[in-house]
Design an enzyme around this catalytic site. Sequence first.
Site, mmCIF file in Angstrom:
data_model
loop_
_atom_site.group_PDB
_atom_site.id
_atom_site.type_symbol
_atom_site.label_atom_id
_atom_site.label_comp_id
_atom_site.label_asym_id
_atom_site.label_seq_id
_atom_site.Cartn_x
_atom_site.Cartn_y
_atom_site.Cartn_z
ATOM 1 N N ASP A 1 0.836 -1.204 0.000
ATOM 2 C CA ASP A 1 0.000 0.000 0.000
ATOM 3 C C ASP A 1 0.874 1.259 0.000
ATOM 4 O OD1 ASP A 1 -2.280 1.499 -0.007
ATOM 5 O OD2 ASP A 1 -2.781 1.144 2.093
ATOM 6 N N ASN B 1 1.441 3.419 -2.869
ATOM 7 C CA ASN B 1 2.045 3.868 -4.135
ATOM 8 C C ASN B 1 1.553 5.267 -4.503
ATOM 9 O OD1 ASN B 1 3.150 1.344 -4.315
ATOM 10 N ND2 ASN B 1 1.789 0.600 -5.927
ATOM 11 N N GLU C 1 -12.105 -4.868 -5.457
ATOM 12 C CA GLU C 1 -12.670 -3.511 -5.357
ATOM 13 C C GLU C 1 -11.869 -2.496 -6.193
ATOM 14 O OE1 GLU C 1 -12.030 -5.521 -2.648
ATOM 15 O OE2 GLU C 1 -14.134 -6.117 -2.437
ATOM 16 N N ASN C 2 -10.632 -2.847 -6.562
ATOM 17 C CA ASN C 2 -9.798 -1.903 -7.325
ATOM 18 C C ASN C 2 -10.350 -1.609 -8.731
ATOM 19 O OD1 ASN C 2 -6.566 -2.954 -5.953
ATOM 20 N ND2 ASN C 2 -7.871 -1.227 -5.384
HETATM 21 C C1 FPP Z 1 -1.571 0.409 -3.384
HETATM 22 O O1 FPP Z 1 -1.209 1.703 -3.637
HETATM 23 C C2 FPP Z 1 -1.190 -0.541 -4.377
HETATM 24 C C3 FPP Z 1 -2.012 -1.146 -5.298
HETATM 25 C C4 FPP Z 1 -3.350 -0.712 -5.675
HETATM 26 C C5 FPP Z 1 -1.601 -2.349 -5.957
HETATM 27 C C6 FPP Z 1 -0.160 -2.704 -5.886
HETATM 28 C C7 FPP Z 1 0.380 -2.654 -7.230
HETATM 29 C C8 FPP Z 1 1.672 -2.607 -7.534
HETATM 30 C C9 FPP Z 1 2.766 -2.664 -6.549
HETATM 31 C C10 FPP Z 1 2.056 -2.476 -8.954
HETATM 32 C C11 FPP Z 1 1.623 -3.625 -9.800
HETATM 33 C C12 FPP Z 1 2.039 -4.915 -9.241
HETATM 34 C C13 FPP Z 1 2.572 -5.920 -9.953
HETATM 35 C C14 FPP Z 1 2.887 -7.213 -9.279
HETATM 36 C C15 FPP Z 1 2.873 -5.795 -11.378
HETATM 37 P P1 FPP Z 1 -2.373 2.768 -3.616
HETATM 38 O O2 FPP Z 1 -2.596 3.185 -5.022
HETATM 39 O O3 FPP Z 1 -3.560 2.226 -2.928
HETATM 40 O O4 FPP Z 1 -1.690 3.895 -2.764
HETATM 41 P P2 FPP Z 1 -2.448 5.016 -1.942
HETATM 42 O O5 FPP Z 1 -3.239 4.321 -0.881
HETATM 43 O O6 FPP Z 1 -1.322 5.816 -1.397
HETATM 44 O O7 FPP Z 1 -3.295 5.774 -2.913
#
Ligand code: FPP
Length: 249
Positions: free
Chosen positions: A18, A20, A65-66
């Site tokens: 979590d 990114n 949910e994504n």
């Molecule tokens: C959370 O960050 C992460 C995700 C929604 C998915 C994780 C995806 C990756 C690490 C990239 C793709 C993975 C692979 C294996 C190719 P967020 O967007 O929820 O962060 P935030 O809560 O800060 O907005």
Amino acid sequence: MHRLDKSNLPRHLAVIMDGNGRWAKQQMLKRIVGHQKGVETVRLIVEECSKLEIGYLTLFAFSAENWLRPKTEVKALMALLKKFVRSELDRMMNNNIRFNVIGNRAELPADIDGEIGAAIEQTAGNTGMVLTLALSYGGRQEIAGAARKIAQEVAAGTISPDEIDETTFPRYLYTATMPEPDFLIRTSGEMRISNFLLWQLAYTELYFSEVNWPDFDKKELYKAFRHYQSRERRFGKTSDQLRAGMLPG
Ligand code: FPP
């Protein structure tokens, strides 16, 4: 800072990656750049875990949910996923890693599902770490799906309702052939399970890191493992019972 005891590492590590988006925002970059950087962290953590001979590494890469995120972000995540599966195949073969996916694969775009199927097949004979990506995955959906399959079998007369208990039920989950996670890491300071492995996490040690996923590195992984090693896993028993159980005879 004491060293890591290599003989006491989780057999199955689960990770909620979590932060990114927040990482990108802090750097005044687009969310997708955060996901791109997140993929680099995935590579690094897969390599470290494989080196440490972790048996199973399960990563929450895309939740059921994504799909509700903005279309452009969903598209970008799917593109990253496709690229990841393709580009990692050689590395997985070199590192003896077996690739696996849990979740509702039917909801994934056909081309990605094809890449996934090919990677699963090509790595099927590998005997090292099992790398599982949870894609279009939801814990409640998984449990409801298992209940549905069991109901169908009961209706068909192949099993009797008396046979359904806490040992037979998980055979109908995506994780039927895997041990339960010993340790769960969630990054970015959020303290939630977010519909991840709801059944399987019953006795899992939980660890929450403040670091956003793109900044999670070997040092943070080792720190998490040292926390794991300081925990006493009682599975409902008392400390005294555990200690007595460890005495010879
Ligand atoms: C959370 O960050 C992460 C995700 C929604 C998915 C994780 C995806 C990756 C690490 C990239 C793709 C993975 C692979 C294996 C190719 P967020 O967007 O929820 O962060 P935030 O809560 O800060 O907005």
